[in-house]
Design a protein around this motif. Sequence first.
Motif, PDB file in Angstrom:
ATOM      1  N   LEU A 110      70.302   4.839  64.921  1.00 34.55           N
ATOM      2  CA  LEU A 110      68.821   5.116  64.147  1.00 34.55           C
ATOM      3  C   LEU A 110      67.783   5.587  64.926  1.00 34.55           C
ATOM      4  N   THR A 111      66.481   5.623  64.457  1.00 33.51           N
ATOM      5  CA  THR A 111      64.985   5.365  65.757  1.00 33.51           C
ATOM      6  C   THR A 111      64.769   6.278  65.070  1.00 33.51           C
ATOM      7  N   PHE A 112      63.446   6.518  65.673  1.00 34.82           N
ATOM      8  CA  PHE A 112      62.060   6.712  64.626  1.00 34.82           C
ATOM      9  C   PHE A 112      62.341   7.921  63.708  1.00 34.82           C
ATOM     10  N   GLY A 113      61.362   8.066  62.828  1.00 30.13           N
ATOM     11  CA  GLY A 113      60.886   9.291  62.375  1.00 30.13           C
ATOM     12  C   GLY A 113      59.604  10.323  63.224  1.00 30.13           C
ATOM     13  N   PRO A 114      59.816  11.668  62.613  1.00 30.45           N
ATOM     14  CA  PRO A 114      59.029  12.696  64.005  1.00 30.45           C
ATOM     15  C   PRO A 114      57.657  12.303  63.919  1.00 30.45           C
ATOM     16  N   GLU A 115      57.013  11.698  62.985  1.00 30.01           N
ATOM     17  CA  GLU A 115      55.915  11.419  62.391  1.00 30.01           C
ATOM     18  C   GLU A 115      55.406  10.173  63.707  1.00 30.01           C
ATOM     19  N   GLY A 116      55.774   9.333  63.939  1.00 32.17           N
ATOM     20  CA  GLY A 116      55.819   8.590  64.510  1.00 32.17           C
ATOM     21  C   GLY A 116      56.068   6.833  64.393  1.00 32.17           C
ATOM     22  N   ALA A 117      56.439   6.559  63.046  1.00 31.63           N
ATOM     23  CA  ALA A 117      55.750   5.480  62.787  1.00 31.63           C
ATOM     24  C   ALA A 117      55.027   5.196  62.563  1.00 31.63           C
ATOM     25  N   VAL A 118      54.373   3.483  61.592  1.00 39.05           N
ATOM     26  CA  VAL A 118      53.538   3.630  60.990  1.00 39.05           C
ATOM     27  C   VAL A 118      52.112   3.812  61.948  1.00 39.05           C
ATOM     28  N   THR A 119      52.274   3.559  63.037  1.00 41.77           N
ATOM     29  CA  THR A 119      51.279   3.665  64.552  1.00 41.77           C
ATOM     30  C   THR A 119      51.141   5.261  64.460  1.00 41.77           C
ATOM     31  N   GLY A 120      52.045   6.198  64.510  1.00 38.85           N
ATOM     32  CA  GLY A 120      52.197   7.544  64.409  1.00 38.85           C
ATOM     33  C   GLY A 120      51.948   7.919  66.447  1.00 38.85           C
ATOM     34  N   ARG A 156      81.163  12.680  67.650  1.00 38.73           N
ATOM     35  CA  ARG A 156      80.141  12.959  67.184  1.00 38.73           C
ATOM     36  C   ARG A 156      80.052  11.576  65.314  1.00 38.73           C
ATOM     37  N   PRO A 157      78.277  11.039  65.712  1.00 30.34           N
ATOM     38  CA  PRO A 157      78.127  10.131  65.320  1.00 30.34           C
ATOM     39  C   PRO A 157      78.416  10.773  63.521  1.00 30.34           C
ATOM     40  N   GLN A 158      78.255   9.382  62.439  1.00 28.96           N
ATOM     41  CA  GLN A 158      78.683  10.057  61.822  1.00 28.96           C
ATOM     42  C   GLN A 158      77.591  10.158  60.659  1.00 28.96           C
ATOM     43  N   LYS A 159      76.550   9.345  61.197  1.00 24.43           N
ATOM     44  CA  LYS A 159      74.577   9.135  60.185  1.00 24.43           C
ATOM     45  C   LYS A 159      73.844   8.570  60.857  1.00 24.43           C
ATOM     46  N   LEU A 160      72.838   9.727  60.935  1.00 28.87           N
ATOM     47  CA  LEU A 160      71.430   9.688  61.664  1.00 28.87           C
ATOM     48  C   LEU A 160      70.362   9.306  60.182  1.00 28.87           C
ATOM     49  N   TYR A 161      69.724   8.359  60.858  1.00 32.62           N
ATOM     50  CA  TYR A 161      68.566   7.349  59.882  1.00 32.62           C
ATOM     51  C   TYR A 161      67.529   7.134  61.223  1.00 32.62           C
ATOM     52  N   TYR A 162      66.193   7.810  60.587  1.00 35.12           N
ATOM     53  CA  TYR A 162      64.541   7.959  60.788  1.00 35.12           C
ATOM     54  C   TYR A 162      64.300   6.430  60.426  1.00 35.12           C
ATOM     55  N   GLN A 163      63.429   5.141  60.753  1.00 35.54           N
ATOM     56  CA  GLN A 163      63.052   4.307  60.208  1.00 35.54           C
ATOM     57  C   GLN A 163      61.799   4.511  59.926  1.00 35.54           C
ATOM     58  N   THR A 164      61.708   4.527  58.620  1.00 35.19           N
ATOM     59  CA  THR A 164      60.959   5.118  57.901  1.00 35.19           C
ATOM     60  C   THR A 164      59.600   3.219  57.050  1.00 35.19           C
ATOM     61  N   THR A 165      58.841   4.176  56.146  1.00 36.60           N
ATOM     62  CA  THR A 165      58.026   2.550  55.689  1.00 36.60           C
ATOM     63  C   THR A 165      57.470   2.628  54.551  1.00 36.60           C
ATOM     64  N   ALA A 166      57.055   2.359  53.493  1.00 36.24           N
ATOM     65  CA  ALA A 166      56.139   2.677  51.949  1.00 36.24           C
ATOM     66  C   ALA A 166      55.087   2.129  52.488  1.00 36.24           C
ATOM     67  N   SER A 167      54.458   1.626  53.247  1.00 41.89           N
ATOM     68  CA  SER A 167      53.347   1.560  53.153  1.00 41.89           C
ATOM     69  C   SER A 167      52.665   1.955  54.985  1.00 41.89           C
ATOM     70  N   LEU A 168      51.129   1.805  54.848  1.00 42.46           N
ATOM     71  CA  LEU A 168      50.818   2.279  55.664  1.00 42.46           C
ATOM     72  C   LEU A 168      49.402   1.481  56.132  1.00 42.46           C
ATOM     73  N   ILE A 169      49.352   2.244  57.634  1.00 38.25           N
ATOM     74  CA  ILE A 169      48.143   1.123  58.647  1.00 38.25           C
ATOM     75  C   ILE A 169      46.673   1.585  58.880  1.00 38.25           C
ATOM     76  N   PRO A 170      45.797   1.061  57.959  1.00 38.68           N
ATOM     77  CA  PRO A 170      44.644   1.914  58.177  1.00 38.68           C
ATOM     78  C   PRO A 170      44.636   1.477  59.460  1.00 38.68           C
ATOM     79  N   ASP A 171      42.937   2.806  59.309  1.00 33.76           N
ATOM     80  CA  ASP A 171      42.655   3.011  60.750  1.00 33.76           C
ATOM     81  C   ASP A 171      43.760   3.878  62.123  1.00 33.76           C
ATOM     82  N   ARG A 172      44.546   4.100  61.359  1.00 30.54           N
ATOM     83  CA  ARG A 172      45.511   4.774  62.086  1.00 30.54           C
ATOM     84  C   ARG A 172      45.840   6.187  62.561  1.00 30.54           C
ATOM     85  N   PRO A 173      46.390   7.187  63.121  1.00 24.84           N
ATOM     86  CA  PRO A 173      46.448   8.730  63.501  1.00 24.84           C
ATOM     87  C   PRO A 173      46.748   8.615  62.076  1.00 24.84           C
ATOM     88  N   PRO A 174      46.588   9.807  61.149  1.00 21.94           N
ATOM     89  CA  PRO A 174      47.800  10.440  59.271  1.00 21.94           C
ATOM     90  C   PRO A 174      48.810   9.911  60.084  1.00 21.94           C
TER      91      PRO A 174
END
Length: 245
Positions: A110-120, A156-174
Amino acid sequence: MKRMLVVTAHPDDEVGGFGGTLMKYRADGVETSVISLTAGEAGTHRGHAKSDADLAELRRAELAAAANILKLSQAWVLDYKDGALDRENLYRVVGDLVRRIRELRPQVVLTFGPEGAVTGHPDHSMASAFATLAFQWAGRKNRYADQLWDGLEVHRPQKLYYQTTASLIPDRPPISPAPITCDIDIREWIDEKIRAFKQHSSQAPLFDTFEAYARLRLKESFHLAATTSPRSMEVETDLFTGVEE
Protein backbone atom coordinates in the motif's frame (compact mmCIF):
# COMPACT_ATOMS: atom_id res chain seq x y z
CA MET A 1 1.42 -15.87 6.80
CA LYS A 2 -0.23 -12.96 5.06
CA ARG A 3 2.01 -9.87 4.94
CA MET A 4 1.26 -6.21 4.18
CA LEU A 5 3.74 -3.38 3.57
CA VAL A 6 2.84 0.33 3.68
CA VAL A 7 5.25 2.84 2.11
CA THR A 8 4.83 6.45 3.25
CA ALA A 9 6.78 9.70 3.16
CA HIS A 10 6.61 11.00 6.76
CA PRO A 11 5.90 9.85 10.29
CA ASP A 12 2.13 10.27 10.90
CA ASP A 13 1.27 9.25 7.31
CA GLU A 14 0.99 5.67 8.52
CA VAL A 15 -1.97 6.67 10.71
CA GLY A 16 -3.68 9.25 8.52
CA GLY A 17 -4.29 7.15 5.43
CA PHE A 18 -3.69 3.62 6.63
CA GLY A 19 -4.04 3.36 10.44
CA GLY A 20 -7.43 1.69 10.68
CA THR A 21 -6.58 -0.72 7.87
CA LEU A 22 -3.30 -1.67 9.54
CA MET A 23 -5.10 -2.42 12.81
CA LYS A 24 -7.88 -4.39 11.14
CA TYR A 25 -5.51 -6.65 9.27
CA ARG A 26 -3.17 -7.06 12.24
CA ALA A 27 -6.18 -8.24 14.26
CA ASP A 28 -6.80 -10.74 11.46
CA GLY A 29 -3.28 -12.14 11.87
CA VAL A 30 -1.59 -10.29 9.02
CA GLU A 31 2.04 -9.24 9.47
CA THR A 32 2.03 -5.45 9.02
CA SER A 33 5.07 -3.31 8.20
CA VAL A 34 5.55 0.41 7.55
CA ILE A 35 8.42 2.27 5.88
CA SER A 36 8.60 6.07 6.16
CA LEU A 37 11.08 7.42 3.64
CA THR A 38 11.88 10.53 5.70
CA ALA A 39 11.93 11.55 9.35
CA GLY A 40 9.68 14.55 8.65
CA GLU A 41 12.32 17.03 9.75
CA ALA A 42 11.00 19.81 7.47
CA GLY A 43 7.50 19.74 8.94
CA THR A 44 5.51 22.92 9.49
CA HIS A 45 4.46 21.82 12.98
CA ARG A 46 7.58 21.33 15.09
CA GLY A 47 6.53 20.80 18.71
CA HIS A 48 9.42 21.67 21.02
CA ALA A 49 12.13 20.93 18.44
CA LYS A 50 14.75 23.64 18.08
CA SER A 51 16.34 22.29 14.89
CA ASP A 52 15.67 19.92 12.02
CA ALA A 53 17.79 17.29 13.78
CA ASP A 54 15.71 17.68 16.95
CA LEU A 55 12.49 17.35 14.97
CA ALA A 56 13.75 14.24 13.16
CA GLU A 57 14.56 12.59 16.49
CA LEU A 58 11.19 13.58 17.91
CA ARG A 59 9.23 12.30 14.95
CA ARG A 60 11.07 8.98 14.92
CA ALA A 61 10.04 8.51 18.54
CA GLU A 62 6.48 9.52 17.70
CA LEU A 63 6.26 6.90 14.97
CA ALA A 64 7.56 4.26 17.37
CA ALA A 65 4.84 5.21 19.86
CA ALA A 66 2.15 5.12 17.18
CA ALA A 67 3.47 1.77 15.95
CA ASN A 68 2.82 0.28 19.39
CA ILE A 69 -0.83 1.30 19.21
CA LEU A 70 -1.17 0.12 15.61
CA LYS A 71 0.52 -3.13 16.71
CA LEU A 72 2.84 -3.02 13.70
CA SER A 73 5.13 -5.96 13.15
CA GLN A 74 7.92 -3.64 11.94
CA ALA A 75 8.34 0.09 11.33
CA TRP A 76 11.31 1.92 9.85
CA VAL A 77 12.18 5.55 9.23
CA LEU A 78 14.73 5.98 6.44
CA ASP A 79 17.10 8.91 6.05
CA TYR A 80 15.95 10.59 2.85
CA LYS A 81 15.48 14.35 2.96
CA ASP A 82 12.04 15.60 3.92
CA GLY A 83 10.60 18.03 1.40
CA ALA A 84 13.08 16.95 -1.26
CA LEU A 85 12.14 13.41 -2.31
CA ASP A 86 11.75 14.68 -5.87
CA ARG A 87 15.50 15.44 -5.85
CA GLU A 88 16.67 12.11 -4.47
CA ASN A 89 18.40 9.49 -6.63
CA LEU A 90 15.50 7.41 -7.92
CA TYR A 91 17.55 4.26 -8.46
CA ARG A 92 18.91 4.40 -4.91
CA VAL A 93 15.54 4.95 -3.21
CA VAL A 94 13.80 2.26 -5.25
CA GLY A 95 16.70 -0.07 -4.49
CA ASP A 96 16.20 0.43 -0.76
CA LEU A 97 12.52 -0.45 -1.13
CA VAL A 98 13.25 -3.43 -3.40
CA ARG A 99 15.62 -4.83 -0.77
CA ARG A 100 13.01 -4.52 1.95
CA ILE A 101 10.31 -6.07 -0.22
CA ARG A 102 12.62 -9.00 -0.92
CA GLU A 103 13.32 -9.33 2.81
CA LEU A 104 9.74 -8.93 4.05
CA ARG A 105 8.04 -10.72 1.13
CA PRO A 106 4.64 -8.98 1.41
CA GLN A 107 1.76 -10.11 -0.77
CA VAL A 108 0.11 -6.66 -0.59
CA VAL A 109 1.80 -3.25 -0.86
CA LEU A 110 0.00 0.00 0.00
CA THR A 111 1.16 3.53 -0.72
CA PHE A 112 -0.15 6.92 -1.83
CA GLY A 113 -1.46 7.66 -5.29
CA PRO A 114 0.69 9.75 -7.64
CA GLU A 115 -1.52 12.79 -6.95
CA GLY A 116 -0.01 12.98 -3.45
CA ALA A 117 -3.13 12.12 -1.39
CA VAL A 118 -5.63 14.75 -0.25
CA THR A 119 -2.87 17.24 0.59
CA GLY A 120 -1.18 16.92 -2.81
CA HIS A 121 2.18 16.79 -1.01
CA PRO A 122 5.07 16.28 -3.48
CA ASP A 123 6.76 13.87 -1.07
CA HIS A 124 3.61 11.73 -1.09
CA SER A 125 3.68 11.70 -4.89
CA MET A 126 7.31 10.59 -4.89
CA ALA A 127 6.64 7.88 -2.31
CA SER A 128 4.03 6.59 -4.76
CA ALA A 129 6.49 6.59 -7.65
CA PHE A 130 9.23 4.87 -5.66
CA ALA A 131 6.91 2.24 -4.19
CA THR A 132 5.31 1.53 -7.58
CA LEU A 133 8.66 0.90 -9.22
CA ALA A 134 9.80 -1.23 -6.28
CA PHE A 135 6.60 -3.29 -6.55
CA GLN A 136 7.33 -3.94 -10.22
CA TRP A 137 11.10 -4.50 -9.93
CA ALA A 138 11.42 -6.60 -6.75
CA GLY A 139 10.46 -9.72 -8.69
CA ARG A 140 12.91 -9.20 -11.57
CA LYS A 141 16.35 -10.81 -11.53
CA ASN A 142 17.77 -8.04 -13.73
CA ARG A 143 16.93 -5.33 -11.19
CA TYR A 144 19.38 -4.87 -8.30
CA ALA A 145 21.03 -8.20 -9.05
CA ASP A 146 23.76 -7.39 -6.50
CA GLN A 147 21.18 -7.92 -3.75
CA LEU A 148 20.81 -11.50 -4.93
CA TRP A 149 24.53 -12.07 -4.40
CA ASP A 150 23.88 -11.48 -0.68
CA GLY A 151 21.47 -14.39 -0.53
CA LEU A 152 18.21 -12.52 -1.10
CA GLU A 153 15.70 -13.92 -3.56
CA VAL A 154 13.41 -12.04 -5.90
CA HIS A 155 9.86 -11.54 -4.66
CA ARG A 156 6.71 -10.48 -6.49
CA PRO A 157 4.05 -8.86 -4.31
CA GLN A 158 0.66 -9.81 -5.68
CA LYS A 159 -1.28 -6.55 -5.30
CA LEU A 160 -0.46 -2.84 -5.20
CA TYR A 161 -2.98 -0.35 -3.81
CA TYR A 162 -3.00 3.43 -3.78
CA GLN A 163 -4.68 5.17 -0.85
CA THR A 164 -7.39 7.40 -2.31
CA THR A 165 -10.37 9.50 -1.29
CA ALA A 166 -13.96 10.39 -2.07
CA SER A 167 -13.62 13.97 -0.84
CA LEU A 168 -11.17 16.84 -1.24
CA ILE A 169 -9.77 19.44 1.16
CA PRO A 170 -10.50 23.08 0.25
CA ASP A 171 -7.58 25.45 -0.33
CA ARG A 172 -5.14 22.66 -1.16
CA PRO A 173 -3.36 22.03 -4.47
CA PRO A 174 -5.76 20.51 -7.04
CA ILE A 175 -5.55 16.73 -7.17
CA SER A 176 -7.08 14.00 -9.31
CA PRO A 177 -7.48 10.97 -7.03
CA ALA A 178 -7.85 7.44 -8.35
CA PRO A 179 -11.32 5.86 -8.23
CA ILE A 180 -12.13 3.86 -5.11
CA THR A 181 -12.11 0.10 -5.66
CA CYS A 182 -12.03 -0.98 -2.00
CA ASP A 183 -13.39 0.66 1.16
CA ILE A 184 -12.21 -0.72 4.49
CA ASP A 185 -14.65 -0.17 7.34
CA ILE A 186 -12.57 1.00 10.31
CA ARG A 187 -15.26 2.10 12.79
CA GLU A 188 -14.15 -0.66 15.19
CA TRP A 189 -10.67 0.89 15.28
CA ILE A 190 -11.49 4.59 15.00
CA ASP A 191 -10.73 5.45 18.63
CA GLU A 192 -7.39 3.69 18.45
CA LYS A 193 -6.60 5.35 15.14
CA ILE A 194 -7.16 8.77 16.70
CA ARG A 195 -5.08 7.77 19.74
CA ALA A 196 -2.29 6.60 17.43
CA PHE A 197 -2.31 9.93 15.60
CA LYS A 198 -2.08 11.78 18.90
CA GLN A 199 1.21 10.00 19.59
CA HIS A 200 2.59 12.37 16.95
CA SER A 201 2.70 15.19 19.49
CA SER A 202 4.53 17.53 17.12
CA GLN A 203 1.33 17.57 15.05
CA ALA A 204 -0.86 18.75 17.94
CA PRO A 205 -2.27 21.73 15.97
CA LEU A 206 -3.91 19.18 13.65
CA PHE A 207 -5.46 16.97 16.32
CA ASP A 208 -8.97 18.44 16.33
CA THR A 209 -9.22 18.61 12.54
CA PHE A 210 -7.91 15.08 12.18
CA GLU A 211 -10.34 13.66 14.73
CA ALA A 212 -13.34 15.43 13.22
CA TYR A 213 -12.52 14.16 9.72
CA ALA A 214 -11.75 10.63 10.94
CA ARG A 215 -15.02 10.32 12.86
CA LEU A 216 -16.97 11.61 9.87
CA ARG A 217 -15.38 9.18 7.41
CA LEU A 218 -15.09 5.88 9.38
CA LYS A 219 -13.44 4.13 6.46
CA GLU A 220 -10.22 4.12 4.48
CA SER A 221 -10.33 3.94 0.69
CA PHE A 222 -7.98 2.32 -1.80
CA HIS A 223 -7.50 1.91 -5.53
CA LEU A 224 -6.16 -1.36 -6.93
CA ALA A 225 -3.25 -0.16 -9.08
CA ALA A 226 -1.55 -3.41 -10.13
CA THR A 227 -1.78 -7.19 -9.76
CA THR A 228 0.46 -10.07 -10.78
CA SER A 229 -2.51 -11.79 -12.43
CA PRO A 230 -4.26 -9.72 -15.11
CA ARG A 231 -7.88 -9.12 -14.21
CA SER A 232 -10.83 -6.82 -14.77
CA MET A 233 -11.45 -4.05 -12.29
CA GLU A 234 -14.04 -4.89 -9.63
CA VAL A 235 -15.17 -3.57 -6.27
CA GLU A 236 -13.57 -5.38 -3.34
CA THR A 237 -14.13 -5.49 0.40
CA ASP A 238 -10.84 -7.20 1.28
CA LEU A 239 -7.35 -6.13 0.20
CA PHE A 240 -6.28 -9.78 0.16
CA THR A 241 -9.00 -10.92 -2.26
CA GLY A 242 -7.40 -13.34 -4.72
CA VAL A 243 -4.06 -13.43 -2.88
CA GLU A 244 -2.28 -16.76 -2.76
CA GLU A 245 -0.25 -17.33 0.40
